[in-house]
Scaffold this active site. Structure first.
Site, PDB file in Angstrom:
ATOM      1  N   ASN A  20      -2.304  -5.737 -10.103  1.00  0.00           N
ATOM      2  CA  ASN A  20      -1.252  -5.806 -10.920  1.00  0.00           C
ATOM      3  C   ASN A  20       0.110  -5.409 -10.301  1.00  0.00           C
ATOM      4  O   ASN A  20       0.773  -4.210  -9.833  1.00  0.00           O
ATOM      5  CB  ASN A  20      -1.770  -4.711 -11.908  1.00  0.00           C
ATOM      6  N   ASP A  21       1.018  -6.460  -9.279  1.00  0.00           N
ATOM      7  CA  ASP A  21       1.869  -5.823  -8.428  1.00  0.00           C
ATOM      8  C   ASP A  21       2.691  -5.333  -8.900  1.00  0.00           C
ATOM      9  O   ASP A  21       3.238  -4.338  -8.268  1.00  0.00           O
ATOM     10  CB  ASP A  21       2.605  -7.186  -8.784  1.00  0.00           C
ATOM     11  N   PRO A  22       2.978  -4.786 -10.390  1.00  0.00           N
ATOM     12  CA  PRO A  22       4.250  -3.540 -11.125  1.00  0.00           C
ATOM     13  C   PRO A  22       3.640  -2.557 -10.927  1.00  0.00           C
ATOM     14  O   PRO A  22       4.190  -1.243 -11.738  1.00  0.00           O
ATOM     15  CB  PRO A  22       4.786  -4.306 -11.593  1.00  0.00           C
TER      16      PRO A  22
END
Lengths: 796, 796
Positions: free
Chosen positions: B483-485
């Site tokens: 989940n990049d952010p």
């Protein structure tokens, strides 16, 4: 369109107003967008003659407020748009022509000093729109006045406004669409649109109106509609906005208000677009800047600001165009160029590069008379980009202070041979203008080291040159010198710059003089000796018989020599042999005669000849341009300014003036379809005689030309040159001038100088009267008494 | 326009062809451009349903051939345009609707496998245009066939073609306008346009036609005209090009040819656009690809290529949409995603980021059955982006091989907690598909060290995780996990990822199994023990009572726990507790029941609940999205695929199928104006229930969803899963299905599997016959005999 797009006649597109303070564009379809800069040093709004353009806050890269699409078609979109719709007939138009491109019954755009005004009419409605940025606030104001010119008919109109927001970081707005599509929030509340990131981390933009907003759109796709564009928004077509919000998507501020006008009635709507870090102050900003009286006051403040800025130098000669440039437009361009270097224009995207070191150091010369305090700040900002060994960053970004090198820098030669040297004349020009030597003692940190005085920084610039000499004992070229693509690559990194050596000589002379003026006798002598050695050496190794060569390439072969097959002669090596004091008068004359013979064209001097007809790996990037383009033999305006100064130094006023006139923007007024760029400011480059578009200008506005041309005009043609202990007057004019006048503010006094030239000569002074008394020489005293002094000068 | 733009009825915009191999778009004004990818792995051309889009060679950042303007209006410009002008009436139109937007009498766009076909008609002229890229050449071909449908009238037409070239380096084309405006040369010679840099350093692009070109333009401004755009070029309006060259400026290739048609006569013109490094081969390329017979052959080659690619897996069920996806479109999307990762689409600019490490490692799973050799190459390319300590670059660029981290990476935590782990399942899936364990012994260099075997690289991935544990003994988050952010910033850099821990468990299990399969007994035992320890530990620290928590933030507080005010439950922590093997069956059921209860919506599962209602600095970037957007509770398709697999693992076929159907692109066909994106491929994200545009999809085409959805359908719903020693069959279907069939090529044999489900159950096998003989278990043998084997399976 009612003006023919097939016309081959070169119609005029505009002219200066009588007081020269406005350029009046009389048809909208200029060959390129003709723009203006609105703004103070924080809020900047570029606007074209059809209301295209964008705004940013402090930094166009990191704080972009509205969008602009470069490389776009139609050119010049989007902008600050107003649409008017007749509620009865459904007819829609824009008073600024774009974006609807409707046929107007009348059109006029006046670019003034910090404002732009449109007047247009269609179907009995006259519209005036004035755009400006108040001097001290982060807002831009659009004042729309609509008049029903009919004597009998009532009119019901719907008026729409439109601007498109940007993700603050302009590069991400182009490269990382996920950001803009998902982070921005634009919502309508309390008669205003508020735009911000969901996390509110980067502040707020707002858009409001003095009029009741009866519908709005905050989402671009809602307002515009599918497969439409700014020329035919769906909302305008149907006469009502869709009340959309943008939570993600493409955020905009679009509003609609109803206006009814009785016969001859006039109504004004004020729109305000602005930014603020503080949400709580927005309401009061909106109140302040939608209040008509206050807006009028702000506009007057703006005019006063510019009156004051321009008042420091003024001239009245026999050449109205010359006066228009010196008194208004050249000074104006100097200020814009000082503010934004080569960072942001309609050609410089504002995301490709920051402020240039060498550029800024030269730009200060164009404004030092007008606001020396800001110049001093700039000089110290520049010095912060110097390393302890004396070399400097090539660029820096104003918001973050971050310095750097552009992408094309040589990895193993991370310096330019000239950048660091430009610091020196910027400081000495500042002192000569102001008399303020305290700048030399101000301490500024190095990029990689502790604070040192500005004087020490200047010394470091010289030291770096001395530490980087090549086999001809000339400065190593590094990535390039002033001529960015003259990279002369090769396995040895051994190319040397004659130009940089000349600039070094000039810098040594300046260092010697400023040292002597500030009690640094030993240093003065050292620099003087070094200068002499450099001068003699250059005259030995760089003189080609009839002119100076330009450089030595990696293998040690000369550039700009008769020996060369192409690029036999370069302009800058000649002009700078004189500007730098390296050439004797005789060699100077010979060099500039060679320039005249080889490089002169009807539109100005080209940079070199013959143009390189193909790419040469030993020449490098310069030869990657086609002949006649950019550094491969275009007419480079900046370099023409140097040639003009050189001719003045040689005393050849007619030649200097001829070169000056060829480049002067008003001379382009009658050839707009060839020149293409604005005929009220200089452009960086004009296609040379080797290119099929010979005469076509590009990169207008942001160019070192501005400062150097102003200097050529005021300091060399008119001849008023600040010195450490007075104002030297030594004009070098066209011999046809019989009289002219110049007022110059200098160190707290006004010099009102009248020149007469009864013999019709270019140079030479017979007599000088100061306040009606005969004065013994041409170095006028420093009065510093706040008064106006009458100077009368008879040439002879 | 003849279709109403105000329509509130959700009209269909298209449908699958009968054989599912084409998606037929029946009106051009789709809510977003609906695109297709043409090309081989070198030359790529994206094309929309109105012929918008651009082309590049190998790398969209460094070798861009034609321009495309993102964020533009009208959306989707420019493209590969054809204009037709009736020489008698002056009527002009484009057979692809854009850019003229003329009202067509008929319109159809068929996106096929590697080609796109348009058919349209207007005023008695039927036009067909086919665009495709031959399988083995760096060209794209436009085949235009015009037919005069009138029975009596002759027609005289002028046909124009148009494409706009890009400076090769796409970022410079946007950021540094000085380059594009001065470097490019586009000239017409010998019935073709040639585009290159003056220095010829980056090769050549060319454009040619099978028909005699009677006039041309190479300069955009000449062809288009001032203040016009692609919708109304001046050249088309007047019926002739201006024979312009571009030496600098905006280079294009525009051509005009005359076509006369007798009643019912048909004529074909072939255009070819291509690139070559070698100037001397261009003539022969043009001859080859403007030859009608040869072009037909190339088109057939293209069809054969795709037939072969798709033939490895095929199914026939009671659900035609399911079959369309599995047999054609999901496989097709897997291939495109494999080729271009998240690098270049109509949402990914191709200059913002390169290929993703974790993305590529997952994408291989979607194509490993179809071309295992390319997958093996990709895996070794990926391994080159690993450092000796085991962490990896997050992205890399295919042309240069350069690896890196995106701009948002934490400066002091230059790693993601999951990236390196994805290498492991990519290798084991490859081996299970192919049986080829030699990949484990292939040696590949580290970024910072000497070559090591792939097996050693996989070990390093585990070691890095073990070396980076936080205070709960879970992997440190680093910049983020999948989940990049989800950055969970804080002063201690102490956030930990439960998701990464689950992925670690899965990786340990895979390592243990592959070690045991390849005679590495000691290692197998070690990994097995470590897996058990991890599993037990996770069940202790990450179980929240009814579901698994998602992470611990910097201060050690849990995310995705009942304790939280917002973000109480996260989808991935539940699905991955099952996918990873961490959860017991009981906890798995509980977790997925909680998912159903909390996260299910009519358009799919949202990522978390409640959405974060404001920005929290301890959550970080995730909470900078508004509720319902992106990772802040949108419907994330990739994560839905995991949930489907989890439900299959739990044996709940009806639930799995329900989730599958909600996300399946064909289900969007009837709601195109809400969904907006293409109804034939998956999109990355769909606005969640907390957003006003609930159901609106973005980032179509390039998403890990493709691979995981194909796997969910073929390996888990249909249930055919490659194992080290055979093909396991274990379907988990909707109980309503009574029978279905699947053919699967596996290790050199074809498995023709018929399933019957007389009892209407979801899971469980009563009997298996292989080649008419009863077979004792559900692990089908590895025949490797090149033959087709009949498998019959009765569920029960």
């Amino acid at each position: 369109m009612w003006w023919s797009i097939f016309s081959v006649v070169d119609l005029e597109y505009g002219k200066f107003s009588e007081d020269n303070k406005e350029y009046i564009i009389t048809r909208p379809d200029t060959p390129t967008p003709w723009i203006n800069y609105l703004g103070n040093s924080e809020y900047c709004a570029m606007i074209s003659n059809t209301a295209g353009g964008f705004s940013f806050h402090i930094d166009p890269r990191n704080r972009r407020i509205t969008r602009y699409r470069y490389n776009n078609m139609p050119t010049d979109r989007p902008g600050r748009y107003i649409y008017i719709r007749d509620s009865k007939t459904g007819e829609c138009w824009s008073p600024t022509w774009q974006p609807t491109l409707s046929k107007l019954d009348g059109y006029e755009c006046r670019h003034g000093l910090g404002y732009t005004k449109f007047t247009s009419s269609i179907s009995g409605i006259e519209a005036k729109v004035t755009y400006f940025v108040p001097p001290d606030s982060n807002v831009e104001i659009w004042v729309l006045t609509l008049k029903n010119t009919s004597l009998s008919q009532d009119r019901w109109l719907k008026v729409f406004s439109y601007c498109e927001f940007c993700l603050w970081e302009a590069p991400r707005d182009q490269n990382d669409l996920q950001s803009i599509q998902f982070l921005g929030i634009s919502r309508f509340n309390n008669n205003a649109v508020l735009y911000h990131f969901f996390d509110e981390s980067t502040g707020f933009a707002f858009f409001a109106s003095s009029e009741k907003i009866c519908s709005y759109d905050c989402n671009r796709e809602s307002f515009i509609g599918k497969y439409r564009d700014e020329s035919n928004p769906e909302a305008v077509e149907i006469g009502e906005c869709f009340r959309s919000e943008a939570v993600g998507g493409n955020p905009i501020a679009a509003t609609a208000s109803s206006v009814s006008l009785e016969p001859l009635e006039e109504k004004t709507i004020i729109y305000v677009l602005g930014v603020s870090q503080d949400k709580s102050e927005i309401d009061s900003l909106i109140r302040e800047f939608t209040d008509k009286e206050n807006v009028e006051k702000e506009f007057q403040k703006l005019r006063d600001h510019w009156e004051s800025f321009l008042s420091k130098v003024n001239t009245k000669t026999e050449d109205l165009d010359f006066d228009a440039m010196v008194n208004v437009w050249n000074q104006y361009q100097c200020r814009i160029t000082f503010d934004w270097s080569r960072y942001v224009s309609f050609y410089e995207t504002g995301i490709g590069r920051g402020m240039g070191f060498r550029d800024c150091a030269q730009d200060v010369v164009g404004v030092v008379h007008a606001f020396p305090q800001r110049v001093r700040q700039r000089i110290t900002s520049l010095a912060k980009n110097q390393f302890q060994d004396g070399h400097v960053y090539h660029i820096y970004f104003p918001l973050t202070g971050e310095g750097g090198f552009p992408y094309y820098v040589k990895k193993d030669m991370q310096f330019f041979s000239d950048d660091h040297l430009w610091l020196i004349p910027s400081v000495t020009e500042y002192i000569k203008e102001t008399g303020d030597t305290s700048i030399l003692e101000e301490k500024v940190e190095f990029v990689d080291g502790p604070p040192a005085t500005i004087y020490e920084h200047m010394q470091k610039s010289i030291e770096f040159c001395k530490s980087m000499l090549g086999k001809h004992d000339l400065p190593l070229l590094g990535t390039a010198d002033w001529n960015d693509p003259l990279s002369l690559p090769g396995p040895n990194n051994a190319a040397e710059s004659v130009f940089a050596a000349m600039l070094l000589h000039k810098s040594l002379t300046e260092m010697s003089e400023v040292s002597s003026q500030t009690g640094r006798g030993t240093e003065s002598t050292t620099y003087k000796k070094l200068a002499k050695k450099t001068r003699n050496h250059l005259n030995k190794v760089a003189w080609d018989g009839d002119w100076f060569i330009r450089a030595f390439d990696d293998s040690g072969s000369p550039l700009g020599s008769k020996e060369c097959k192409e690029g036999k002669i370069y302009l800058n090596a000649q002009s700078w042999s004189i500007l730098s004091g390296v050439a004797s008068h005789e060699r100077g004359i010979k060099s500039m005669d060679a320039v005249k013979e080889n490089l002169d064209t009807k539109y100005g001097l080209i940079l070199l000849k013959p143009a390189y007809s193909r790419y040469y790996k030993e020449i490098g990037a310069l030869s990657s341009y086609a002949p006649g383009l950019k550094e491969n033999a275009s007419i480079w305006s900046h370099a023409n300014a140097w040639a003009i100064i050189a001719e003045c130094m040689l005393g050849r006023g007619d030649q200097a003036y001829e070169y000056y006139k060829k480049l002067a923007p008003p001379s382009k007024n009658g050839m707009a379809s060839i020149h293409q760029a604005e005929p009220y400011v200089y452009a960086q480059t004009i296609a040379g005689i080797d290119h099929s578009a010979f005469g076509m200008a590009r990169q207008s506005w942001l160019t070192g030309t501005a400062a150097w041309m102003l200097k050529a005009a005021t300091n060399w043609i008119l001849g008023a040159r600040p010195q450490y202990h007075g104002l030297l007057v030594d004009p070098c004019i066209p011999s046809s001038w019989r009289s002219f006048r110049m007022t110059r503010q200098f160190r707290g006094a006004t010099y009102d100088i009248k020149f007469s030239n009864p013999l019709g000569i270019s140079k030479g002074i017979e007599a000088i009267h100061v306040d009606d008394k005969l004065f013994e020489n041409n170095l006028l005293p420093t009065f510093s008494d706040g008064k106006t002094h009458k100077i009368s000068i008879t040439m002879g």
